[in-house]
Structure formats: structure tokens, C-alpha cells
Design a protein around this motif. Structure first.
Motif: not given
Lengths: 241, 333
Positions: A83-87
Motif C-alpha cells: 500500500r506504500l508503493t504506487p501499485l
């Protein structure tokens, strides 16, 4: 999302427990059942019938295993890291479902290969294609059920729930012992299970029939039920994360 | 190596902050309760771009909750969090934020290289793998399984995941709590290289020395509120807790009159001076020719908190300087 699926598939295939219990064990069970003539009918017929049963069992087990992996990811903080990646969150869910559809392939393929090369099962090309497609696509409801448990439960509880679910469904659906030998009431129950309808589609094809519409409908019904369950679990996990 | 000291690439125009651009972080009146516990209580904070800020506080002060809201992982009860002028989720999705939660986030059965390459691949314009590995001090470990790493190595992998996408803002929740001294030093080296490229950094810690040494600005948080906000020097002056120890014989009363001394304590021939400005005190001691067995002990955070809380209770105390460019804004919500 492709990168995510690739990473997840690599993780599953490197999991020795999965390779042993999810891929190798159904093959061993298949070979034991057929060589000891524990299945009804003549040997050739048994080799074909149990090949479908065990491929269905292996595929379903791999689908559930994927869901248990999700609960572990949650415990490891991996879902939060994602959730802390752009995914996008939707891409993570879709990626996990697609992973489920990929990791069932080796489990199903191992049984079909054992059927062909060890037990000499012979089918025409059209039958093989249909059986492979049906066994593969039919794992989707189980993948969703497994993911639902994975989102809803903690690591260990999800593992137990998924194991118990797959065992119950395998037995009740007649994957281990054909439902033909069940007492009447159990046979009646069995015909409504997702596992029985899942395997029944391929049994039909294996014996030169068209898949029974009743089995298609029952499996689609379970697809809807497990899909809604997975969605509800995902929403709940999102709220408590 | 020298390239790192003098910003290797021209920093992106919006990374260092053109005037008028929204700040890297803007929290206004954030509040979050868990049951009866108010973890974050009306917290407002603005961080301009390019600043390195330490969020300092004891365990349970609300640091992780504040960071969770800042990153969009926790929904605030009230108030608003903005990253580069937008919602936190948007900034994360746009690849402008890299974060290292307090724990977890590492998975089994993949190599360091595979994991970092995957996370980097989710960003539009990530750093090359070699630079990520070098930046996090992971050279030579790319082929190692993540589950076979030491605690310090694992922590560096987690740091690598935060900087992999070359984000403009990096948020680290207690990044060094699991590290030994050597690993800690290597960690901060990597961090300094990152900061030198004009990036904004926010890290939380409960080590005063760490905040002191590595942050441009320290925000002290206690019971969900900001109790002090300023440079390390400013905070220390307010807490007045640096202790200068010196051996003296004979008359001792003159010590109380030295610059920077707020209280003295004599035990035998040993004097302990509580200082608001220990530098000035030491210089004065030297001028008086009284430097014998000199010992300067930095403030202890535990005591600092007692002091800060006391300061809050008694009104006529100079409040610590705010270094944020804009004054407090009223929350719109």
C-alpha cells in the motif's frame, strides 16, 4: 501488476511445503489409488476417473494455498508495504487472484502428466484441451474462497480454515472416494458441492459426454457465493488495516 | 564519492520547492483515538520541501499513528493530512513518497535483488538497482535470500524499499531501533546521501542524539501533541538538561553565575551544572582555568519530557521557535 504476479508465483514455487504437499502428494495419492485398484471399475477406467479427481484435488489445494499465503503476507506487513508503493489496491487484489490461477497449473499438470505417462491414459486432443481448460478455470471459485479466508483471518487461522475447507470439500465432493459409493443422503449433498460439480465437468468430457449443465450452474452459483465472500472479507480487511 | 556531497544531479524543480509550491507535508488538527486512548490529539505540522525532520517522542507518544495518517494508512477521526498539496493516497500512487514502517514488510523466499527490483518497478522513474543497493549499504547482497539476512541487513533492505522509487519524500518510522551502532552509522550515511539530493525526510525516533545529529529540525511529540518544535539547539535550551560535570576545590558559589548555567549541584568536590547553553558554560570554565575532569552529558530524553511537560504547565516560558515558514492555519474541516 505483472511484476507483482511474477514475484508472488516465484514465492509459491519456492515453497517446499507447497511443492511437496500441493503438487507431489496428489500425484503419489493418484498412483497409490490406481495401482492398488482402490477405485471402482477396471484399471483403465479408474486411471482416467481418479486422474480427474486428483487433478481437481490438486488444483483446489493450490488455490486454497494461495489464500493462506495472503494471510501470511498480512501478518508480515507485506500488504501494508504494497500500500506504500504506487501499485493500486485493486491491482494487488487482482494480482493475487491471478497468482492463484497460475499456481494451480503445476498441481493440475503434474497429475495429468502422471496419468498420461505412468497410467497410460489416452484421450483425443479435443478432450485434453477441454479437460485442461475446465480443471483450470474451475479453480477460480476456490481461489476466491481461499482469498476470502486469507483476508478475513489471521495467518494461522487462515491456514487451518483453508486446509479444513479443502479437505471437507474434497471428501464431500467425492474426489477421494467416488460419491457413487456414498450413502444416499451424502450422495445428495455431494451433488451440490462445488468440488463435485467442478470435477464432474471433466469426468463428463473424459467419458465422451458434454459437461452437464447442472454442474455448470452449481459451480457458477458457488463462484458467485465465494466471490461475494472474498469481496466482503477484502472490504473488512481494508477497514481494519 | 564526492559526487554525493555536491548534489550529483540537478534536483528536480519541485523537489527542493519553488516558492508557492505546496509543502511536502501539511497536517492540520489531526486527531485519532483508539477506543478510549487518544493517540493523536490535534496535531498540526508543516514540513517544507528539502527539510530533514525528526519526530521525537517516547514509545506510545503517537508517532506511528501520526505517520500512519500522513501516509494514508490510517484514517483520521478529524483533521486533514496532505502530501505535496494532495491526499496522501494520491501522493503514494503518484510515486512521490517512499516509506519504511516501524516493522515488517519483508517476505520470504525471494532475494534482496528480486524484492527491490519489484518495488522499484512499481514506480515510474525508479533508481537503478545498483544505486539503490549502494545507497542502502547492500552491495554484494543482491543475491541473498531475504529470510537469510541479519537484523541489520534486513533493516537496510527495508530502507532500500523506501528509497527504491527515488521519491521526493521519505518517511521512516523508527528506522534504527533494531540496529547496532555500526549498522546505525551506515544507515545514517545512506540517509545523508539521500538528503543531499534535495529530498524531504521525516523520521521518528526515541533517541535524542539521533534527532540531534541527523535532523534540521526536531518536532517533539508527547501524548499525541507537539510539545516542542525547533532546531536541536533550541530544544535543548528550553529543556536545559545538558549537564556539565567538573571537579572543584574550595569556593563553589561562583559556578552558579557562569553563563548558561541554570542550576548547580555539589557533591564532595564534584560539581554538576545544569546548562541551557553548555558551550558557553565550558568556555567560561576554561577562561576561569577551572577545567578539571570535565564531563559533558547530553540531555536525557526521559528528563527532557518531564521538563517539556512542566514548561507547558507554567505559562511564562519562552516557547520554542517554530521554523515552519507559515503560521498555524486553522483547519478547514
Amino acid at each position: 501488476m505483472l511484476g507483482y504476479v511474477r514475484l508472488e508465483v516465484v514465492r509459491v514455487l519456492r515453497d517446499v511445503t507447497f511443492v511437496v504437499f500441493g503438487i507431489a502428494m496428489p500425484v503419489v495419492m493418484y498412483l497409490i489409488f490406481t495401482t492398488l485398484a482402490l477405485a471402482p471399475g477396471d484399471r483403465e477406467k479408474a486411471a482416467l476417473f481418479v486422474m480427474v479427481s486428483m487433478a481437481a484435488y490438486g488444483g483446489m489445494g493450490a488455490a486454497f494455498n494461495n489464500g493462506s499465503g495472503l494471510a501470511e503476507d498480512k501478518a508480515l506487513g507485506w500488504l501494508r508495504q504494497l500500500r506504500l508503493t504506487p501499485l493500486a489496491p485493486a491491482a494487488v487484489v487482482a494480482g493475487k487472484a491471478i497468482t492463484g490461477m497460475v499456481v494451480v497449473v503445476p498441481a493440475i499438470a503434474a497429475i495429468l502428466l502422471a496419468g498420461t505417462f505412468v497410467n497410460g491414459v489416452r484421450l483425443d486432443a479435443g478432450q485434453w484441451i477441454s479437460i485442461i481448460a475446465l480443471l483450470w478455470a474451475g479453480t477460480i471459485p476456490f481461489t476466491l474462497f481461499g482469498l476470502g479466508n486469507g483476508y478475513r483471518l489471521t495467518g494461522q487461522a487462515a491456514g487451518i480454515a483453508n486446509f479444513a475447507s479443502s479437505m471437507t470439500l474434497a471428501v464431500a465432493g467425492g474426489l477421494w472416494i467416488p460419491s457413487d459409493v456414498f450413502p444416499g443422503w451424502l450422495k445428495a449433498v455431494s451433488e451440490w458441492t462445488p468440488t463435485h460439480s467442478y470435477a464432474d465437468l471433466s469426468w463428463n468430457v473424459a467419458y465422451g459426454e458434454a459437461p452437464a449443465p447442472r454442474s455448470v450452474l452449481i459451480l457458477c452459483g458457488w463462484l458467485a457465493v465465494f466471490g461475494l465472500y472474498a469481496l466482503a472479507s477484502y472490504r473488512r480487511a481494508g477497514r481494519s488495516a | 564519492m564526492n559526487a554525493n556531497a555536491v548534489s550529483p544531479a540537478p534536483p528536480a524543480a519541485d523537489a527542493t520547492g519553488s516558492p508557492g509550491a505546496p509543502p511536502a507535508v501539511a497536517l492540520s488538527e489531526l486527531t485519532k483515538s483508539f477506543g478510549a486512548v487518544r493517540a493523536v490529539d490535534g496535531l498540526s505540522l508543516e514540513i517544507p520541501r528539502g527539510q530533514t525532520v525528526a519526530l521525537l517522542g517516547p514509545n506510545g507518544a503517537g508517532k506511528s499513528t501520526a505517520i500512519g495518517m500522513m501516509l494514508g494508512l490510517i484514517a483520521p477521526d478529524s483533521g486533514r493530512a496532505e502530501i505535496f498539496g494532495g491526499r496522501p493516497g494520491q501522493a503514494v500512487r503518484a510515486g512521490r513518497v517512499g516509506a519504511m514502517p516501524q516493522e515488517g514488510g519483508l517476505i520470504h523466499r525471494v532475494t534482496v535483488g528480486e524484492l527491490i527490483r519489484f518495488v522499484a518497478g512499481t514506480y515510474q522513474d525508479p533508481l537503478p538497482l545498483e544505486r539503490i543497493l549502494a545507497g542502502a549499504g547492500l552491495g554484494g547482497l543482491a543475491g541473498r535470500r531475504v529470510d537469510k539476512l541479519s537484523g541489520g541487513q534486513a533493516q537496510r533492505v527495508r530502507f532500500a524499499l523506501a528509497l527504491a522509487g527515488d521519491p521526493d519524500l521519505i518517511v521512516l518510522d523508527e528506522p534504527t531501533s533494531a540496529l547496532d551502532v555500526e549498522a546505525r552509522r551506515e544507515f545514517w550515511d545512506g540517509m545523508r546521501r539521500f538528503a543531499a539530493r534535495g529530498k524531504t525526510i521525516l523520521f521518528s525516533t526515541h533517541y535524542l542524539e539521533e534527532a540531534d545529529e541527523h535532523a534540521d529540525r526536531i518536532v517533539v511529540i508527547d501524548r499525541g501533541r507537539i510539545v516542542a518544535d525547533g532546531t536541536s539547539r533550541e530544544i535543548k535550551r528550553v529543556t536545559a538538561l545538558t549537564t556539565v560535570g567538573v571537579t572543584v576545590t574550595g569556593e563553589t558559589s561562583w559556578l552558579a553565575g557562569l553563563p548558561g548555567v541554570s542550576a548547580i549541584e555539589i557533591r564532595g568536590d564534584r560539581a554538576r551544572l545544569r546548562c541551557t547553553d553548555s558551550d558557553a558554560t565550558v568556555v567560561a570554565l576554561a577562561q576561569a582555568g577551572a577545567v578539571r575532569d570535565l564531563e559533558v552529558s547530553p540531555a536525557d530524553l526521559e528528563d527532557a519530557f518531564v521538563a517539556l511537560t512542566a514548561h507547558r504547565a507554567t505559562p511564562p516560558v519562552p516557547s520554542p521557535v517554530r521554523t515552519g515558514p507559515a503560521g498555524q492555519e486553522e483547519s478547514a474541516v
